[in-house]
Design a protein around this motif. Structure first.
Motif, PDB file in Angstrom:
ATOM      1  N   VAL A 317     -13.712 -10.049  13.921  1.00 58.27           N
ATOM      2  CA  VAL A 317     -14.987  -9.922  13.216  1.00 58.27           C
ATOM      3  C   VAL A 317     -16.084 -10.692  13.943  1.00 58.27           C
ATOM      4  CG1 VAL A 317     -16.125 -10.314  11.010  1.00 58.27           C
ATOM      5  CG2 VAL A 317     -13.766  -9.639  11.069  1.00 58.27           C
ATOM      6  N   VAL A 321     -20.569 -10.947  14.931  1.00 61.93           N
ATOM      7  CA  VAL A 321     -21.504 -12.057  14.787  1.00 61.93           C
ATOM      8  C   VAL A 321     -22.205 -12.275  16.121  1.00 61.93           C
ATOM      9  CG1 VAL A 321     -21.721 -14.475  14.185  1.00 61.93           C
ATOM     10  CG2 VAL A 321     -20.051 -13.068  13.030  1.00 61.93           C
ATOM     11  N   PRO A 324     -25.112  -9.264  17.093  1.00 60.54           N
ATOM     12  CA  PRO A 324     -26.439  -9.491  16.538  1.00 60.54           C
ATOM     13  C   PRO A 324     -27.110 -10.734  17.097  1.00 60.54           C
ATOM     14  CG  PRO A 324     -24.947  -8.958  14.787  1.00 60.54           C
ATOM     15  CD  PRO A 324     -24.124  -9.131  16.008  1.00 60.54           C
ATOM     16  N   ILE A 328     -30.770 -11.059  18.684  1.00 59.52           N
ATOM     17  CA  ILE A 328     -31.792 -11.968  18.150  1.00 59.52           C
ATOM     18  C   ILE A 328     -32.367 -12.809  19.287  1.00 59.52           C
ATOM     19  CG2 ILE A 328     -32.148 -13.988  16.694  1.00 59.52           C
ATOM     20  CD1 ILE A 328     -30.156 -12.803  14.751  1.00 59.52           C
ATOM     21  N   GLN A 332     -36.152 -12.962  20.942  1.00 67.45           N
ATOM     22  CA  GLN A 332     -36.951 -14.185  21.053  1.00 67.45           C
ATOM     23  C   GLN A 332     -37.476 -14.358  22.479  1.00 67.45           C
ATOM     24  OE1 GLN A 332     -37.739 -16.205  18.629  1.00 67.45           O
ATOM     25  NE2 GLN A 332     -36.300 -15.692  17.006  1.00 67.45           N
TER      26      GLN A 332
ATOM     27  N   PHE B  37     -35.106  -6.987   6.334  1.00 64.83           N
ATOM     28  CA  PHE B  37     -33.856  -6.268   6.128  1.00 64.83           C
ATOM     29  C   PHE B  37     -32.697  -7.191   5.786  1.00 64.83           C
ATOM     30  CE2 PHE B  37     -35.335  -2.388   8.486  1.00 64.83           C
ATOM     31  CZ  PHE B  37     -35.243  -1.598   7.378  1.00 64.83           C
ATOM     32  N   ALA B  91     -35.778 -17.490  12.729  1.00 62.96           N
ATOM     33  CA  ALA B  91     -35.863 -16.182  13.378  1.00 62.96           C
ATOM     34  C   ALA B  91     -37.273 -15.598  13.384  1.00 62.96           C
ATOM     35  CB  ALA B  91     -34.907 -15.216  12.692  1.00 62.96           C
ATOM     36  N   VAL B 106     -38.701  -6.802  12.737  1.00 58.41           N
ATOM     37  CA  VAL B 106     -37.848  -5.992  11.867  1.00 58.41           C
ATOM     38  C   VAL B 106     -36.429  -5.939  12.412  1.00 58.41           C
ATOM     39  CG1 VAL B 106     -37.446  -3.664  11.038  1.00 58.41           C
ATOM     40  CG2 VAL B 106     -39.709  -4.617  10.923  1.00 58.41           C
ATOM     41  N   ILE B 107     -36.297  -5.748  13.722  1.00 60.51           N
ATOM     42  CA  ILE B 107     -34.954  -5.687  14.310  1.00 60.51           C
ATOM     43  C   ILE B 107     -34.252  -7.028  14.165  1.00 60.51           C
ATOM     44  CG2 ILE B 107     -33.726  -5.376  16.472  1.00 60.51           C
ATOM     45  CD1 ILE B 107     -36.109  -3.489  17.147  1.00 60.51           C
ATOM     46  N   THR B 108     -35.017  -8.108  14.385  1.00 60.74           N
ATOM     47  CA  THR B 108     -34.420  -9.428  14.203  1.00 60.74           C
ATOM     48  C   THR B 108     -33.899  -9.591  12.782  1.00 60.74           C
ATOM     49  OG1 THR B 108     -35.990 -10.292  15.788  1.00 60.74           O
ATOM     50  CG2 THR B 108     -34.863 -11.878  14.432  1.00 60.74           C
ATOM     51  N   LEU B 110     -32.921  -7.230  10.749  1.00 68.09           N
ATOM     52  CA  LEU B 110     -31.722  -6.392  10.608  1.00 68.09           C
ATOM     53  C   LEU B 110     -30.501  -7.131  11.162  1.00 68.09           C
ATOM     54  CD1 LEU B 110     -31.319  -3.460   9.680  1.00 68.09           C
ATOM     55  CD2 LEU B 110     -31.522  -2.759  12.021  1.00 68.09           C
ATOM     56  N   MET B 111     -30.684  -7.737  12.329  1.00 66.47           N
ATOM     57  CA  MET B 111     -29.566  -8.430  12.968  1.00 66.47           C
ATOM     58  C   MET B 111     -29.168  -9.672  12.186  1.00 66.47           C
ATOM     59  SD  MET B 111     -28.666  -6.657  15.348  1.00 66.47           S
ATOM     60  CE  MET B 111     -29.316  -5.047  15.131  1.00 66.47           C
ATOM     61  N   CYS B 112     -30.162 -10.375  11.612  1.00 67.05           N
ATOM     62  CA  CYS B 112     -29.826 -11.550  10.802  1.00 67.05           C
ATOM     63  C   CYS B 112     -28.951 -11.134   9.622  1.00 67.05           C
ATOM     64  CB  CYS B 112     -31.097 -12.211  10.274  1.00 67.05           C
ATOM     65  SG  CYS B 112     -31.997 -13.087  11.518  1.00 67.05           S
ATOM     66  N   LEU B 114     -26.910  -8.583   9.481  1.00 67.86           N
ATOM     67  CA  LEU B 114     -25.560  -8.305   9.993  1.00 67.86           C
ATOM     68  C   LEU B 114     -24.814  -9.605  10.246  1.00 67.86           C
ATOM     69  CD1 LEU B 114     -25.878  -5.423  12.549  1.00 67.86           C
ATOM     70  CD2 LEU B 114     -24.601  -5.467  10.446  1.00 67.86           C
ATOM     71  N   MET B 115     -25.534 -10.585  10.823  1.00 63.62           N
ATOM     72  CA  MET B 115     -24.869 -11.854  11.113  1.00 63.62           C
ATOM     73  C   MET B 115     -24.395 -12.522   9.837  1.00 63.62           C
ATOM     74  SD  MET B 115     -26.735 -13.930  14.081  1.00 63.62           S
ATOM     75  CE  MET B 115     -25.819 -15.417  13.874  1.00 63.62           C
ATOM     76  N   ASN B 118     -21.286 -10.594   8.444  1.00 64.64           N
ATOM     77  CA  ASN B 118     -20.078 -10.674   9.266  1.00 64.64           C
ATOM     78  C   ASN B 118     -19.582 -12.097   9.446  1.00 64.64           C
ATOM     79  OD1 ASN B 118     -19.468  -7.925   9.985  1.00 64.64           O
ATOM     80  ND2 ASN B 118     -21.477  -7.932  10.901  1.00 64.64           N
TER      81      ASN B 118
END
Lengths: 358, 302
Positions: A317, A321, A324, A328, A332, B37, B91, B106-108, B110-112, B114-115, B118
């Protein structure tokens, strides 16, 4: 001659891969990874048409992939294989070699028509609202397929392996590999042609400023429709190949997670850059597969130096993590992605000698 | 008739969760023009925080269930708000400082999200958590209609939160600052308004509501799993959009509308058709009114 060396290189590489898999030099695992790389290249580059070149935010790409996967599976099973539900094959299974590409193309067309679900509301909406429509479309497709009990509903659908085996019975070649490579090449070629045509210019105009483009006599509705239909059609082709590589489809394997994978690939490679899409699809797939081996290694390493408690093990899993997190950090520090709206020859002008594109 | 009223109450309860989450989406969007998101997963974190706080007080400190509930509500809201603010700090704010394109934020987000889900799955494992009973179940019945006290609490909470937020946004100074930021992000700092504090306050409000929704959800459906926030979050977001995103009344209405549609579909058709019908109807609404029910059509200047 020098100008064509890039094309020769591509085709040579494809032939080498096919030859190696034919003579058993590559084991099945490596082969499947290569096939998934091809499928992911189609997915990321086709999503790039909408998200990169047109500057919209579509996040329901897997829905169209689902349509393609199911349409192709059902057609190929009906036509070329014995099945409990559909009975005897309509055509003799030997025709699968000729029939399969036709089936894939039909599934691409059907997925393209499904793209209209998104394209028509998108005439009036832009930006955030379009994100909703695409998500909704993704859910709708999955939900619709889950409710058709004939094709297995949420249990999934299988039987495509027989069709692939029927091809190898006629001529003993790694057929799926050949189709995936052909499909990848054709879709890249198609997108390249599309974005460098008048349509492509129109789409870039839409991405810059839709109202201004409309005033400058760009038919924005037509452009949007073309872009969405091309993008979803190619996603359908990717889905068709995916279904036949795996031999099993399930609606839930095309959910938002899959769409997110496509998004990650597009933004990792860079919006509006085909070379970036290809590179990032390769990188992403290889990274996913490498993590499969790296995570257990890290796990044992951490257990040796007693950082982790004995009862806790790092599972696969963590992959989801780390991915993403990568994106991120990318947003940045380099938000435009690896290539950032440029193609390879622009970054490395020396390549122009080996590369000809009218 | 009884069935109708029963379904109506169920729809009100189901819509309350959507409305509570949609309010958070709308608040953040109204101020920042950012689709957060990760909000659905903040709701999931809220449910888990509530679980840990409740089990801590019940098991380790050994308090009575009623007292535990009284302590869990504010603590959950505070801790979840902390999670939301952390997301904003780590973020979103650096990106905003750089003046990055909205899409990247927005993508950040979305990824947050998911993080969050998971890492939750990776740390706590796939075993589902059972939320402890904090409230003695009281069932009121009129004829064939039965209502639990929890259902009433959920519905009343949603309405109370809506009134509170409406009051904050339209009647207080900080609400005026929020509306100002959404109107013009560049002129507001020049007027001496601390823009970052207002944004943090917005996130505190939104995430606190998500935490409250998580607690109530965990009390109503006491099985917790890491992916519970994903689907509800998406749907609540769509509800907010249908209401007209950036508008509190719209989010509230959209949440209840979605609840009514879903419960209505389940009452008539098999329950597997729920998503299909709900999303189709929402698409129809968006097709007729592209900016939502309360949305205002924006003109674009060139």
């Amino acid at each position: 001659m020098q100008k064509y060396s890039f094309n020769f290189g591509i085709w040579g590489m494809a032939l080498i891969i096919i030859a190696l898999s034919q003579f058993g030099a590559l084991d099945l695992y490596i082969q499947s990874v290569i096939m998934f790389i091809g499928i992911n290249i189609i997915l990321s580059s086709s999503l790039n048409v909408v998200n990169g070149y047109m500057g919209e935010f579509s996040c329901g790409h897997a829905g169209f992939m689902c349509v393609g996967a199911y349409v192709s599976s059902i057609l190929s099973v009906i036509f070329f294989s014995q099945n409990a539900i559909f009975g005897a094959p309509i055509l003799p299974p030997e025709f699968a070699i000729i029939g399969f590409p036709i089936v894939v193309i039909i599934s691409g067309l059907v997925a393209g028509v499904t793209g209209l679900i998104v394209a028509i509301p998108s005439f009036k909406t832009r930006g955030d609202y379009l994100a909703i429509i695409t998500i909704a479309a993704n859910y709708m497709v999955i939900s619709a397929i889950e409710n058709v009990d004939v094709i297995g509903g949420s249990r999934g659908f299988m039987g495509m392996k027989r069709v692939v085996n029927a091809m190898t019975d006629v001529i003993d070649l790694p057929w799926m590999m050949i189709w995936v490579i052909l499909g990848t090449y054709m879709s890249i070629w198609m997108i390249r042609r599309f974005v460098s045509s008048t349509y492509g210019k129109g789409i870039m105009a839409v991405s810059q400023d839709e109202v201004a483009a409309e005033i400058m006599s760009v038919n924005t509705n037509k452009m949007k429709m073309a872009a969405f239909m091309l993008s979803s059609g190619l996603a359908g082709i990717a889905g068709a190949l995916f279904a036949h590589v795996l031999g099993y489809v399930n609606p839930q394997s095309f959910n938002i997670m899959k769409s997110t994978e496509c998004l990650v690939m597009v933004y990792l490679g860079g919006m509006g850059s085909l070379g970036g899409s290809v590179l990032s699809a390769i990188l992403f797939t290889v990274m996913l597969e490498l993590l499969r081996f790296i995570i257990p290694a890290i796990d044992t390493g951490l257990h040796i130096i007693n950082v982790l408690p004995d009862s806790y093990h790092l599972s696969q899993v963590w992959k989801w993590v780390l991915i993403p997190l990568t994106l991120i950090l990318l947003m940045q520090f380099r938000p435009e992605g690896l290539m950032g709206n440029k193609e390879l020859p622009k970054l490395f002008p020396g390549l122009k000698k080996f590369y000809k594109f009218k | 008739m009884d069935i109708l009223i029963q379904n109506l109450l169920n729809a009100l309860q189901w819509g309350s969760f959507y409305a509570l989450i949609a309010l958070g989406y709308t608040l953040v969007y109204g101020v920042l023009l950012l689709i957060n998101f990760a909000h659905g997963d903040v709701f999931m974190v809220g449910a888990y925080v509530a679980f840990f706080v409740a089990t801590f007080f019940l098991g380790i400190v050994d308090l009575s269930p009623g007292l535990t509930l009284a302590l869990t509500v504010p603590l959950t809201m505070l801790l979840t708000a902390g999670v939301g603010v952390t997301l904003e700090r780590v973020a979103y704010r650096p990106l905003r400082r750089k003046g990055a394109h909205r899409l990247y934020v927005v993508i950040t987000a979305l990824m947050c999200g998911l993080m969050l889900e998971n890492s939750n799955l990776a740390l706590l494992g796939a075993s589902r958590k059972k939320f402890p009973e904090l409230l003695d179940k009281v069932i009121y019945t009129w004829g064939n209609v039965s209502v639990t006290n929890l259902k009433l609490i959920v519905i009343l909470t949603a309405i109370a939160v809506f009134i509170l937020l409406e009051f904050i946004v339209t009647r207080t100074k900080i609400g005026m600052a929020m509306r100002g930021i959404s109107y013009d992000k560049f002129a507001i700092p020049l007027m001496g308004i601390p823009i970052d504090n207002v944004i943090v306050f917005t996130f505190v409000l939104g995430s606190g509501m998500a935490g409250l929704a998580g607690l109530l959800f965990a009390m109503s459906y006491p099985i917790l799993e890491p992916y519970m926030g994903a689907l509800i979050g998406w749907k609540a977001f769509i509800a907010a959009v249908v209401g007209g995103i950036g508008d509190i009344r719209g989010a509230f209405l959209g949440g209840f509308l979605l609840g009514f549609i879903e419960v209505g579909v389940v009452a008539i058709f098999p329950s597997t058709y729920r998503d299909l019908f709900a999303f189709s109807i929402l698409l129809m609404i968006l097709w007729i009114k592209p900016t939502g029910i309360f949305g205002v059509a924006k003109t674009t200047k060139i």
